[in-house]
Design a protein around this motif. Sequence first.
Motif, mmCIF file in Angstrom:
data_model
loop_
_atom_site.group_PDB
_atom_site.id
_atom_site.type_symbol
_atom_site.label_atom_id
_atom_site.label_comp_id
_atom_site.label_asym_id
_atom_site.label_seq_id
_atom_site.Cartn_x
_atom_site.Cartn_y
_atom_site.Cartn_z
ATOM 1 N N MET A 1 0.704 -1.254 -0.039
ATOM 2 C CA MET A 1 0.319 -0.188 -0.411
ATOM 3 C C MET A 1 0.911 1.366 0.025
ATOM 4 S SD MET A 1 -2.965 0.953 2.844
ATOM 5 C CE MET A 1 -3.868 -0.611 2.317
ATOM 6 N N ASN A 2 2.141 1.030 0.649
ATOM 7 C CA ASN A 2 3.134 2.253 1.053
ATOM 8 C C ASN A 2 3.348 3.014 -0.651
ATOM 9 O OD1 ASN A 2 5.163 4.110 2.610
ATOM 10 N ND2 ASN A 2 5.859 3.047 0.647
ATOM 11 N N GLU A 3 3.485 2.460 -1.594
ATOM 12 C CA GLU A 3 3.921 2.703 -2.500
ATOM 13 C C GLU A 3 2.583 2.317 -3.333
ATOM 14 O OE1 GLU A 3 6.895 0.486 -6.644
ATOM 15 O OE2 GLU A 3 5.909 -1.178 -4.664
ATOM 16 N N ARG A 4 2.195 2.217 -3.666
ATOM 17 C CA ARG A 4 0.663 3.077 -4.324
ATOM 18 C C ARG A 4 0.465 3.980 -4.069
ATOM 19 N NH1 ARG A 4 -5.186 2.476 -3.611
ATOM 20 N NH2 ARG A 4 -5.281 1.379 -1.728
ATOM 21 N N ILE A 5 0.271 4.892 -2.146
ATOM 22 C CA ILE A 5 0.086 5.786 -2.150
ATOM 23 C C ILE A 5 1.508 6.912 -2.398
ATOM 24 C CG2 ILE A 5 -0.140 7.561 0.292
ATOM 25 C CD1 ILE A 5 -1.426 5.000 1.713
ATOM 26 N N ILE A 6 2.350 6.774 -2.613
ATOM 27 C CA ILE A 6 3.421 7.239 -2.855
ATOM 28 C C ILE A 6 3.046 7.136 -4.775
ATOM 29 C CG2 ILE A 6 6.082 7.627 -3.547
ATOM 30 C CD1 ILE A 6 6.181 6.247 -0.649
ATOM 31 N N SER A 7 3.143 6.478 -5.663
ATOM 32 C CA SER A 7 2.703 7.096 -6.620
ATOM 33 C C SER A 7 2.044 7.811 -6.336
ATOM 34 C CB SER A 7 2.300 5.164 -7.305
ATOM 35 O OG SER A 7 2.369 5.572 -8.875
ATOM 36 N N GLU A 8 0.070 7.499 -6.020
ATOM 37 C CA GLU A 8 -0.890 8.269 -6.545
ATOM 38 C C GLU A 8 -0.712 9.834 -5.731
ATOM 39 O OE1 GLU A 8 -5.116 9.077 -4.710
ATOM 40 O OE2 GLU A 8 -3.956 6.830 -4.511
ATOM 41 N N LEU A 9 -0.276 10.494 -5.415
ATOM 42 C CA LEU A 9 0.135 11.192 -4.686
ATOM 43 C C LEU A 9 1.709 12.134 -4.656
ATOM 44 C CD1 LEU A 9 -1.595 10.814 -1.043
ATOM 45 C CD2 LEU A 9 -2.006 11.838 -2.902
ATOM 46 N N SER A 193 -2.065 17.811 5.464
ATOM 47 C CA SER A 193 -1.964 16.905 6.261
ATOM 48 C C SER A 193 -3.146 15.829 6.424
ATOM 49 C CB SER A 193 -0.730 16.914 6.644
ATOM 50 O OG SER A 193 -1.389 17.516 8.081
ATOM 51 N N ALA A 194 -2.597 14.501 6.843
ATOM 52 C CA ALA A 194 -3.486 13.181 6.901
ATOM 53 C C ALA A 194 -2.938 12.482 7.333
ATOM 54 C CB ALA A 194 -4.694 12.659 6.018
ATOM 55 N N VAL A 195 -3.281 11.360 8.916
ATOM 56 C CA VAL A 195 -3.164 10.318 8.660
ATOM 57 C C VAL A 195 -3.650 8.919 8.357
ATOM 58 C CG1 VAL A 195 -3.013 9.402 10.802
ATOM 59 C CG2 VAL A 195 -2.271 12.015 10.981
ATOM 60 N N ILE A 196 -2.342 8.337 7.968
ATOM 61 C CA ILE A 196 -2.361 7.102 7.720
ATOM 62 C C ILE A 196 -2.502 5.900 8.671
ATOM 63 C CG2 ILE A 196 -3.286 5.184 5.555
ATOM 64 C CD1 ILE A 196 -1.847 7.413 4.071
ATOM 65 N N THR A 197 -3.158 4.572 8.933
ATOM 66 C CA THR A 197 -3.378 3.876 9.912
ATOM 67 C C THR A 197 -2.460 2.842 9.000
ATOM 68 O OG1 THR A 197 -5.609 2.982 9.738
ATOM 69 C CG2 THR A 197 -4.874 4.896 11.756
ATOM 70 N N TRP A 198 -2.066 2.041 10.270
ATOM 71 C CA TRP A 198 -1.261 0.905 9.704
ATOM 72 C C TRP A 198 -2.579 -0.245 8.638
ATOM 73 C CZ3 TRP A 198 -3.100 -4.605 10.355
ATOM 74 C CH2 TRP A 198 -4.462 -4.421 11.668
ATOM 75 N N ASP A 199 -3.700 -0.281 8.434
ATOM 76 C CA ASP A 199 -4.716 -0.557 7.614
ATOM 77 C C ASP A 199 -5.178 0.144 6.910
ATOM 78 O OD1 ASP A 199 -5.948 0.203 9.952
ATOM 79 O OD2 ASP A 199 -7.011 -1.191 10.806
ATOM 80 N N GLY A 200 -4.692 1.362 6.704
ATOM 81 C CA GLY A 200 -5.247 1.625 5.542
ATOM 82 C C GLY A 200 -6.724 3.074 6.138
ATOM 83 N N GLY A 216 -11.877 7.230 5.296
ATOM 84 C CA GLY A 216 -12.696 5.786 4.171
ATOM 85 C C GLY A 216 -11.202 5.330 4.325
ATOM 86 N N ASN A 217 -11.329 4.564 3.520
ATOM 87 C CA ASN A 217 -10.363 3.204 3.880
ATOM 88 C C ASN A 217 -9.071 2.830 2.180
ATOM 89 O OD1 ASN A 217 -8.779 0.542 3.537
ATOM 90 N ND2 ASN A 217 -9.266 0.631 6.043
ATOM 91 N N LEU A 218 -8.103 3.085 1.669
ATOM 92 C CA LEU A 218 -7.169 3.340 1.028
ATOM 93 C C LEU A 218 -6.980 1.917 0.176
ATOM 94 C CD1 LEU A 218 -4.245 5.492 2.217
ATOM 95 C CD2 LEU A 218 -6.059 6.110 0.273
ATOM 96 N N SER A 219 -8.041 0.743 0.925
ATOM 97 C CA SER A 219 -8.324 -0.761 0.506
ATOM 98 C C SER A 219 -8.818 -0.258 -0.398
ATOM 99 C CB SER A 219 -8.384 -1.441 1.828
ATOM 100 O OG SER A 219 -7.159 -1.558 2.855
#
Length: 260
Positions: A1-9, A193-200, A216-219
């Motif tokens: 998920m980390n890689e996808r978030i970085i790619s998107e943002l 900014s925002a916080v993303i928890t371990w489970d998205g 919302g959940n990034l999953s």
Amino acid sequence: MNERIISELNRSLVYINFYFQGEPFINKRIYDQIQQATDAGIYTATSTNAHFLTPENCQKIIDSGLKRLIISIDGTTQEVYEQYRKEGSLATVLEGTKNMVAAKKKNGASFPNIIFQFLVVKPNEHQIEEVKKLAKEYNVDELRFKTAQVYDYKNGNNLIPENDTYSRYKKNNKGTYVLKNKMSNHCWRMWSSAVITWDGNVVPCCFDKDATHQMGNLSFVSFQDIWTNNGYQNFRKQILTNRKEIDICKNCSEGSKVWA
């Protein structure tokens, strides 16, 4: 998920704090996650209790490209340190610091910037001068004194320092304690900014310690969809109209002096 978030943002993401309500180096993948952010040109930081700073892990930190490492050192003796850091070991903190400084020197590295963070509370405020000496002795790059968020502060709390300089709270003419800052209807975090928890889960900020305000959940959906959804927009509107009624805002440091 980390890689996808970085790619998107990647176009708008400039800074990642790799911590939220826990010890980040429990996560064995954190070094790869930091590396992914570094490769994308993002400034990275994290905060640690230093109990995992073995020589091997310190080398991984250097290799990951981490830019800022905050080490929590909330006492200069074991007796005082463990009053706040339950079951923690000051000796381990100092050994971890020594390992990290040595790793930087061995690699000729400029980063991470190593910061001793001393959270000032009543049990440790008498050790402020001592921690200044420790910071010099262990050759950290910076020493920062942080004020503490205290729960149940209205009638006083044994964590509130005697020295008002290091407190977010003040006693009013009724003899009770209140936040020093006014509860104004604004908050820059809601648009930056925002916080993303371990489970998205995406939550508004780090004061939502139990992730109760889930946007919302990034999953399931993209960050952009969460950032602009009705729930997030309505939360922002409430910030601008009646912030004091939001539970996570009632004891917030927005407008307070966090660093003393």
